[in-house]
Motif scaffolding. Structure first.
Motif, PDB file in Angstrom:
ATOM      1  N   ASP A 200       0.808  -1.214   0.000  1.00  0.00           N
ATOM      2  CA  ASP A 200       0.000   0.000   0.000  1.00  0.00           C
ATOM      3  C   ASP A 200       0.845   1.269   0.000  1.00  0.00           C
ATOM      4  N   VAL A 201       2.166   1.122   0.201  1.00  0.00           N
ATOM      5  CA  VAL A 201       3.065   2.281   0.220  1.00  0.00           C
ATOM      6  C   VAL A 201       3.809   2.339  -1.111  1.00  0.00           C
ATOM      7  N   PRO A 202       3.614   3.379  -1.909  1.00  0.00           N
ATOM      8  CA  PRO A 202       4.261   3.462  -3.226  1.00  0.00           C
ATOM      9  C   PRO A 202       5.745   3.813  -3.124  1.00  0.00           C
ATOM     10  N   LEU A 203       6.604   2.797  -3.186  1.00  0.00           N
ATOM     11  CA  LEU A 203       8.044   2.983  -3.045  1.00  0.00           C
ATOM     12  C   LEU A 203       8.781   2.439  -4.257  1.00  0.00           C
ATOM     13  N   GLU A 204      10.010   2.927  -4.453  1.00  0.00           N
ATOM     14  CA  GLU A 204      10.860   2.401  -5.513  1.00  0.00           C
ATOM     15  C   GLU A 204      12.317   2.608  -5.133  1.00  0.00           C
ATOM     16  N   PHE A 205      13.218   1.901  -5.822  1.00  0.00           N
ATOM     17  CA  PHE A 205      14.647   2.073  -5.606  1.00  0.00           C
ATOM     18  C   PHE A 205      15.142   3.278  -6.392  1.00  0.00           C
ATOM     19  N   GLY A 206      15.889   4.133  -5.690  1.00  0.00           N
ATOM     20  CA  GLY A 206      16.547   5.239  -6.364  1.00  0.00           C
ATOM     21  C   GLY A 206      17.956   4.822  -6.748  1.00  0.00           C
ATOM     22  N   TYR A 207      18.947   5.524  -6.251  1.00  0.00           N
ATOM     23  CA  TYR A 207      20.344   5.210  -6.547  1.00  0.00           C
ATOM     24  C   TYR A 207      20.777   3.946  -5.809  1.00  0.00           C
ATOM     25  N   THR A 208      21.527   3.075  -6.504  1.00  0.00           N
ATOM     26  CA  THR A 208      22.006   1.819  -5.922  1.00  0.00           C
ATOM     27  C   THR A 208      23.474   1.608  -6.263  1.00  0.00           C
ATOM     28  N   VAL A 209      24.254   1.096  -5.289  1.00  0.00           N
ATOM     29  CA  VAL A 209      25.669   0.834  -5.512  1.00  0.00           C
ATOM     30  C   VAL A 209      26.043  -0.504  -4.896  1.00  0.00           C
ATOM     31  N   GLU A 210      26.903  -1.286  -5.545  1.00  0.00           N
ATOM     32  CA  GLU A 210      27.333  -2.582  -5.036  1.00  0.00           C
ATOM     33  C   GLU A 210      28.348  -2.408  -3.911  1.00  0.00           C
ATOM     34  N   THR A 211      28.304  -3.313  -2.929  1.00  0.00           N
ATOM     35  CA  THR A 211      29.200  -3.231  -1.766  1.00  0.00           C
ATOM     36  C   THR A 211      29.982  -4.530  -1.592  1.00  0.00           C
ATOM     37  N   LYS A 212      30.497  -5.087  -2.672  1.00  0.00           N
ATOM     38  CA  LYS A 212      31.163  -6.381  -2.622  1.00  0.00           C
ATOM     39  C   LYS A 212      32.535  -6.324  -1.960  1.00  0.00           C
ATOM     40  N   ASP A 213      33.143  -5.154  -1.884  1.00  0.00           N
ATOM     41  CA  ASP A 213      34.487  -5.062  -1.325  1.00  0.00           C
ATOM     42  C   ASP A 213      34.507  -5.154   0.199  1.00  0.00           C
ATOM     43  N   THR A 214      33.352  -5.058   0.824  1.00  0.00           N
ATOM     44  CA  THR A 214      33.269  -5.187   2.282  1.00  0.00           C
ATOM     45  C   THR A 214      32.162  -6.193   2.623  1.00  0.00           C
ATOM     46  N   PRO A 215      32.425  -7.489   2.438  1.00  0.00           N
ATOM     47  CA  PRO A 215      31.376  -8.486   2.667  1.00  0.00           C
ATOM     48  C   PRO A 215      30.897  -8.486   4.115  1.00  0.00           C
ATOM     49  N   SER A 216      29.693  -8.968   4.312  1.00  0.00           N
ATOM     50  CA  SER A 216      29.151  -9.084   5.663  1.00  0.00           C
ATOM     51  C   SER A 216      29.806 -10.258   6.382  1.00  0.00           C
ATOM     52  N   ALA A 217      30.036 -10.104   7.685  1.00  0.00           N
ATOM     53  CA  ALA A 217      30.707 -11.137   8.462  1.00  0.00           C
ATOM     54  C   ALA A 217      30.280 -11.040   9.915  1.00  0.00           C
ATOM     55  N   PHE A 218      30.584 -12.074  10.676  1.00  0.00           N
ATOM     56  CA  PHE A 218      30.333 -12.065  12.116  1.00  0.00           C
ATOM     57  C   PHE A 218      31.475 -11.347  12.823  1.00  0.00           C
ATOM     58  N   ALA A 219      31.147 -10.570  13.842  1.00  0.00           N
ATOM     59  CA  ALA A 219      32.158  -9.839  14.606  1.00  0.00           C
ATOM     60  C   ALA A 219      32.474 -10.570  15.901  1.00  0.00           C
ATOM     61  N   VAL A 220      33.761 -10.595  16.277  1.00  0.00           N
ATOM     62  CA  VAL A 220      34.192 -11.180  17.544  1.00  0.00           C
ATOM     63  C   VAL A 220      35.242 -10.274  18.179  1.00  0.00           C
ATOM     64  N   ARG A 221      35.507 -10.511  19.459  1.00  0.00           N
ATOM     65  CA  ARG A 221      36.552  -9.754  20.142  1.00  0.00           C
ATOM     66  C   ARG A 221      37.906 -10.063  19.509  1.00  0.00           C
ATOM     67  N   LYS A 222      38.762  -9.072  19.422  1.00  0.00           N
ATOM     68  CA  LYS A 222      40.037  -9.238  18.736  1.00  0.00           C
ATOM     69  C   LYS A 222      40.906 -10.336  19.341  1.00  0.00           C
ATOM     70  N   ASP A 223      40.823 -10.538  20.653  1.00  0.00           N
ATOM     71  CA  ASP A 223      41.692 -11.534  21.278  1.00  0.00           C
ATOM     72  C   ASP A 223      41.060 -12.921  21.335  1.00  0.00           C
ATOM     73  N   ASN A 224      39.877 -13.091  20.786  1.00  0.00           N
ATOM     74  CA  ASN A 224      39.214 -14.392  20.836  1.00  0.00           C
ATOM     75  C   ASN A 224      39.496 -15.172  19.547  1.00  0.00           C
ATOM     76  N   LYS A 225      40.751 -15.556  19.399  1.00  0.00           N
ATOM     77  CA  LYS A 225      41.188 -16.209  18.170  1.00  0.00           C
ATOM     78  C   LYS A 225      40.584 -17.604  18.005  1.00  0.00           C
ATOM     79  N   GLU A 226      40.338 -18.274  19.118  1.00  0.00           N
ATOM     80  CA  GLU A 226      39.776 -19.614  19.017  1.00  0.00           C
ATOM     81  C   GLU A 226      38.354 -19.568  18.454  1.00  0.00           C
ATOM     82  N   LEU A 227      37.562 -18.624  18.930  1.00  0.00           N
ATOM     83  CA  LEU A 227      36.205 -18.492  18.411  1.00  0.00           C
ATOM     84  C   LEU A 227      36.230 -18.062  16.953  1.00  0.00           C
ATOM     85  N   LEU A 228      37.123 -17.164  16.604  1.00  0.00           N
ATOM     86  CA  LEU A 228      37.246 -16.737  15.213  1.00  0.00           C
ATOM     87  C   LEU A 228      37.548 -17.920  14.307  1.00  0.00           C
ATOM     88  N   LYS A 229      38.446 -18.789  14.755  1.00  0.00           N
ATOM     89  CA  LYS A 229      38.787 -19.981  13.972  1.00  0.00           C
ATOM     90  C   LYS A 229      37.578 -20.901  13.817  1.00  0.00           C
TER      91      LYS A 229
END
Length: 275
Positions: A200-229
């Motif tokens: 019911d809301v008339p919407l559309e996409f305006g400007y769009t840009v690809e973001t492949k150089d910064t993929p989405s990932a899970f974040a962890v504490r820097k010193d938690n190397k075991e969990l990162l692995k």
């Protein structure tokens, strides 16, 4: 970065696996294993959202799968994006799961797993607005989720825009719907979901840009190397056996899967300086 009111906090226990994960829980290294707390959003479908009291979406279902493979449990906690990375860095959460783009600035605060999705940043507008290039938004009111990549984009790459910050996606959408915003800067998949859910809301996409150089990932504490692995090992297995492809197809009906994440693909490596 991807439904509820601001500051809504919900907790849902996920997963049935109860095997130990030494040194990866909220406690210090060497303490007994415990369930991992995951900070996530509640209003960013199809990636991360709350449905019938359960946290779900592509990101969170993938994390559940990784947890089962690697022998730990996850407990999802709803939060706002603006403070998520700081909460991971200060041990409030063990993992951040919110379609977090792996920018160099964010790597100063947390470490990231390898990537599990790429996407597009888009400016959603009222239908017929005719705002199709970035220059057209000069002097326009653009809504963003505070501290998101879309906030960075609107602030740094849309000259002259009046950036209006919100704590969550629902708040921004409400203002776009009411007409107090000229555009709403969101990941394209989230924008498509709001279009589909609000015919019911008339919407559309305006400007769009690809973001492949910064993929989405899970974040962890820097010193938690075991969990990162463990996150990276579990993700690699999920790519190899086609689980990533299956979940992507389940939640993203029209967006293509990056070739790197197809069954047997090489994945999307993420480098963490100093980790």
């Amino acid at each position: 970065m991807r439904s509820t009111l601001s500051k809504f906090v919900a907790v849902v226990t996920a997963g049935a696996v109860t095997l130990a994960l030494a040194a990866c829980g909220s406690g210090d290294a060497g303490t007994s294993a415990q369930k991992l707390r995951v900070g996530t959003l509640t209003d960013a479908p199809p990636s991360i959202y709350l449905e019938n009291g359960t946290f779900t979406g592509y990101d969170n279902e993938l994390l559940r799968d990784i947890a089962k493979r690697e022998g730990f449990e996850v407990e999802f906690v709803g939060t706002e994006f603006a403070g998520l990375l700081a909460a991971v860095a200060t041990n409030k959460f063990d993992i951040g799961s919110s379609t977090i783009s792996t920018t160099e600035a964010r790597k100063k605060t947390v470490a990231f797993s390898n990537g599990y999705s790429t996407g597009f940043t888009t400016i959603l507008t009222k239908k017929g607005a005719g705002l199709k290039d970035v220059a057209a938004f000069g002097g326009k009111r653009l809504g963003v989720v505070q501290a998101s990549v879309q906030d960075d984009f609107a602030s740094g790459k849309v000259p002259g825009a009046n950036v209006v910050r919100f704590p969550d996606y629902n708040a921004g959408f409400a203002q776009l719907k009411a007409g107090s915003l000229d555009g709403w800067v969101v990941p394209k998949d989230i924008g498509q979901k709001y279009i589909d859910q609000n015919p019911d809301v008339p919407l559309e996409f305006g400007y769009t840009v690809e973001t492949k150089d910064t993929p989405s990932a899970f974040a962890v504490r820097k010193d938690n190397k075991e969990l990162l692995k463990k996150l990276n090992d579990g993700l690699a297995k999920a790519v190899a056996d086609g689980t990533v492809a299956r979940l992507h197809a389940q939640f993203f009906k029209t967006e293509p899967l990056p070739k790197e994440l197809e069954q047997g693909g090489p994945g999307l490596p993420v480098q963490n300086p100093g980790v």
